[in-house]
Design an enzyme around this catalytic site. Structure first.
Site, PDB file in Angstrom:
ATOM      1  N   LEU A  50       0.861  -1.174   0.000  1.00 15.33           N
ATOM      2  CA  LEU A  50       0.000   0.000   0.000  1.00 15.33           C
ATOM      3  C   LEU A  50       0.898   1.224   0.000  1.00 15.33           C
ATOM      4  CD1 LEU A  50      -2.850  -0.646   2.635  1.00 15.33           C
ATOM      5  CD2 LEU A  50      -3.140  -0.232   0.190  1.00 15.33           C
ATOM      6  N   ASP A  51       0.524   2.253  -0.758  1.00 16.51           N
ATOM      7  CA  ASP A  51       1.293   3.501  -0.766  1.00 16.51           C
ATOM      8  C   ASP A  51       1.313   4.124   0.627  1.00 16.51           C
ATOM      9  OD1 ASP A  51       1.677   3.238  -3.461  1.00 16.51           O
ATOM     10  OD2 ASP A  51       0.098   4.647  -4.037  1.00 16.51           O
ATOM     11  N   PRO A  52       2.347   4.919   0.943  1.00 13.17           N
ATOM     12  CA  PRO A  52       2.337   5.647   2.226  1.00 13.17           C
ATOM     13  C   PRO A  52       1.085   6.494   2.411  1.00 13.17           C
ATOM     14  CG  PRO A  52       4.529   5.732   1.254  1.00 13.17           C
ATOM     15  CD  PRO A  52       3.628   5.086   0.226  1.00 13.17           C
TER      16      PRO A  52
END
Length: 333
Positions: A50-52
């Site tokens: 998951l992206d930050p």
């Protein structure tokens, strides 16, 4: 000035799946390393990043569960996102620099429904430059950081369900709330950008949350904050057994003699119908032995747990507060 010594943690065998609610601002690997440290686990991995910027469901695998983590990569995902209209950025989200600002037209329900229909089903997406996808052995985001844009071929993904609702974001700017169920490999930032472009004003994501991945829901997840506040036995009780990664596998149970031979890699014969995905259990006591497939009455091993892993899982289940033997000591993260 003398530096403060870093804490050292005794690693130990930990087996299972932690359903983590990943916080905003951490990469998936940073969240994984934090959870690994809190559990004092020897081996860990995740089932897709998951992206930050994104929060939500991130299954983390420990010990024997890492053998089956790859099976979850193909799982469908469900997301909720906020698309701010009228502003496009370099990254497609709020972390990027503003590229263009345009007025937001009046959008009718009919227009929104037409856009929804356009982006439902099988669609093509051009992967964003700010992604981990590799080109010539180098991640696209590395090219992007160097100011280089490379050609990317469109990829087909499937949008199983899409809901769009007009709203305002946290800054009272015009926005759309997106709810989407999609196949693996779907870039929600790109979907948001494409929806904004289709509406004639552009847009970028200001919020992204994964609410489900495969059979795992956000209601089942634990946060890093709550995990850290737990006493250690409770942290380990938060783990689910490795077989939760095998929900679509046909279950086959073997007696003790056949179980021992299966664990040594031997095929077993039985009156089983052909099956591509089988979860194999021993019956005394009941324990996951590994995965297999059945062909012409033969149970053929795929991925096997070791006898030591099985013993450690059973010991943890019957005496969860008894610490497993530490194998080595490692500096904390």
């Amino acid at each position: 000035m003398t530096a403060t010594p870093r804490a050292r943690v005794q690693r130990r065998p930990v087996h299972g799946v932690l359903l983590l609610d990943k916080p905003l601002g951490l990469s998936s690997n940073q969240a994984l390393q934090k959870a690994k440290w809190l559990l004092r686990a020897e081996k860990a991995g995740h089932t897709g990043t998951l992206d930050p910027l994104a929060t939500g469901v991130l299954p983390l695998c420990f010990g024997a569960a890492t053998k089956f983590s790859g099976l979850h990569l193909d799982a469908d995902k469900r997301y909720e996102a906020t698309l701010r209209l009228g502003v496009t950025t370099t990254t497609g989200d709020a972390e990027g620099d503003v590229v263009q600002e345009r007025p937001v037209p009046s959008i009718t329900p009919e227009q929104l429904d037409a856009v929804r229909a356009r982006f439902t089903g099988a669609i093509g997406q051009i992967p964003p430059m700010h992604s981990a996808l590799k080109k010539d052995g180098k991640a696209l985001y590395e090219y992007a950081r160097a100011g280089v844009e490379v050609e990317r071929a469109p990829r087909q993904v499937v949008i199983h369900a899409l809901k769009l609702a007009l709203a305002q974001d946290h800054a009272a700017a015009p926005a759309i709330i997106i709810e989407v169920t999609c196949s693996k490999g779907t870039y929600i930032r790109t979907l948001g950008e494409d929806i904004g472009a289709a509406l004639g004003c552009g847009g970028h994501l200001t919020r992204l949350r994964r609410v489900a991945t495969g059979p795992f829901m956000q209601s089942q997840c634990v946060t890093l904050e709550s995990l850290e506040a737990m006493p250690e036995p409770q942290r380990h009780a938060a783990l689910q057994p490795p077989e939760v990664l095998l929900p679509d596998h046909t279950a086959v149970t073997l007696g003790s003699e056949d179980a021992g031979r299966f664990l040594s890699g031997m095929r077993r014969r039985g009156a089983w119908p052909d099956a591509a995905q089988v979860a194999v259990f021993g019956d005394s006591p009941r324990a996951l032995l590994g995965t297999a497939h059945v062909m012409a009455g033969e149970l053929i091993p795929n991925r096997l747990l070791s006898p030591l892993e099985i013993q450690q899982i059973l010991q943890a289940a019957t005496a969860p507060q008894a610490p497993a033997a530490a194998l080595h000591t490692e500096t904390s993260v």
